[in-house]
Design a protein around this motif. Structure first.
Motif, short mmCIF file in Angstrom:
data_model
loop_
_atom_site.label_atom_id
_atom_site.label_comp_id
_atom_site.label_asym_id
_atom_site.label_seq_id
_atom_site.Cartn_x
_atom_site.Cartn_y
_atom_site.Cartn_z
N UNK A 43 18.92 49.46 34.69
CA UNK A 43 17.96 50.45 34.43
C UNK A 43 18.36 50.87 33.08
N UNK A 44 19.07 50.40 32.31
CA UNK A 44 19.60 50.75 31.07
C UNK A 44 20.28 51.99 30.76
N UNK A 45 20.87 52.30 31.65
CA UNK A 45 21.70 53.59 31.54
C UNK A 45 22.97 53.50 30.89
N UNK A 46 23.49 52.15 31.28
CA UNK A 46 24.85 51.85 30.67
C UNK A 46 24.83 51.07 29.54
N UNK A 47 25.69 51.18 28.59
CA UNK A 47 25.73 50.10 27.56
C UNK A 47 26.29 48.90 27.81
N UNK A 48 26.04 47.64 27.40
CA UNK A 48 26.79 46.45 27.69
C UNK A 48 28.20 46.45 27.92
N UNK A 49 28.79 46.94 26.78
CA UNK A 49 30.46 47.19 26.66
C UNK A 49 31.09 47.95 27.83
N UNK A 50 30.26 49.02 28.35
CA UNK A 50 30.74 49.76 29.29
C UNK A 50 30.58 49.01 30.83
N UNK A 51 29.62 48.27 30.79
CA UNK A 51 29.37 47.54 32.15
C UNK A 51 30.44 46.60 32.25
N UNK A 52 30.66 45.88 31.11
CA UNK A 52 31.56 44.89 31.32
C UNK A 52 33.23 45.29 31.50
N UNK A 53 33.47 46.45 30.83
CA UNK A 53 34.86 47.18 30.87
C UNK A 53 34.99 47.86 32.45
N UNK A 54 33.89 48.19 33.07
CA UNK A 54 33.74 48.95 34.22
C UNK A 54 34.19 47.64 35.16
N UNK A 55 33.18 46.67 35.31
CA UNK A 55 33.36 45.59 36.16
C UNK A 55 34.84 45.02 35.91
N UNK A 56 35.59 44.83 34.81
CA UNK A 56 36.91 44.33 34.54
C UNK A 56 37.66 45.37 35.36
N UNK A 57 37.47 46.63 35.21
CA UNK A 57 38.35 47.53 35.97
C UNK A 57 38.05 47.52 37.39
N UNK A 58 37.08 47.24 38.07
CA UNK A 58 36.83 47.06 39.31
C UNK A 58 37.54 45.92 39.57
N UNK A 59 37.35 44.91 38.89
CA UNK A 59 37.85 43.59 39.43
C UNK A 59 39.49 43.43 39.49
N UNK A 60 40.04 44.28 38.64
CA UNK A 60 41.47 44.33 38.54
C UNK A 60 42.16 45.17 39.50
N UNK A 61 41.56 46.37 39.78
CA UNK A 61 42.15 47.19 40.45
C UNK A 61 41.04 48.03 41.58
N UNK A 62 40.62 46.69 42.53
CA UNK A 62 39.69 46.99 43.56
C UNK A 62 40.21 47.61 44.76
N UNK A 63 39.63 48.21 45.62
CA UNK A 63 40.23 48.50 47.02
C UNK A 63 41.99 49.05 46.93
N UNK A 64 41.91 49.80 46.17
CA UNK A 64 43.31 50.42 45.74
C UNK A 64 43.93 50.69 47.32
N UNK A 65 43.48 51.66 47.93
CA UNK A 65 44.10 52.16 49.15
C UNK A 65 44.21 51.09 50.17
N UNK A 66 43.07 50.33 50.50
CA UNK A 66 43.08 49.47 51.42
C UNK A 66 44.27 48.46 51.14
N UNK A 67 44.24 47.96 50.22
CA UNK A 67 45.28 46.78 49.56
C UNK A 67 46.91 47.43 49.63
N UNK A 68 46.89 48.54 49.17
CA UNK A 68 48.22 49.17 49.19
C UNK A 68 48.75 49.61 50.78
N UNK A 69 47.82 49.84 51.60
CA UNK A 69 48.08 49.92 53.08
C UNK A 69 48.33 48.66 53.69
#
Length: 114
Positions: A43-69
């Protein structure tokens, strides 16, 4: 929750528009959060840098609750798993943000974003 985490996300280079979808991806999983990020990027609401950083953060730190349990059930201590994973993820994303600030946007879009 995103209001509380907005100052931390600004350190990571993410704006308020990326906060909700990033938090959804971190806590509910990659498929749902990734789908929301793709929708926002198209949709163009997020700049390219934010998309890449957001996906990087999600990839490294996804499912925090489930994995910890899950790791706690097999004998790991929850605080070391949770805090260690979040701290390492934050440092990696901060490093990526610093690198991406030095890279021209055209190069980032051509080799990383596309």
């Amino acid at each position: 929750m995103t209001c509380w985490l907005r100052p931390l996300l600004s350190i990571l280079g993410l704006s308020g528009a990326a906060a909700p979808v990033t938090m959804i991806g971190m806590f509910l999983g990659l498929s749902y959060g990734g789908g929301l990020i793709i929708q926002e990027a198209r949709s163009g609401k997020l700049p390219a840098r934010e998309v890449v950083l957001s996906l990087s953060l999600m990839g490294l730190c996804h499912s925090v609750i489930e994995d910890t349990l899950l790791m706690g059930m097999v004998g790991g201590h929850w605080s070391a798993i949770l805090v260690g994973r979040i701290v390492v993820s934050l440092f990696v994303v901060i490093g990526l943000r610093l690198v991406f600030q030095m890279v021209p946007l055209t190069v980032l879009k051509r080799y990383v974003y596309a």
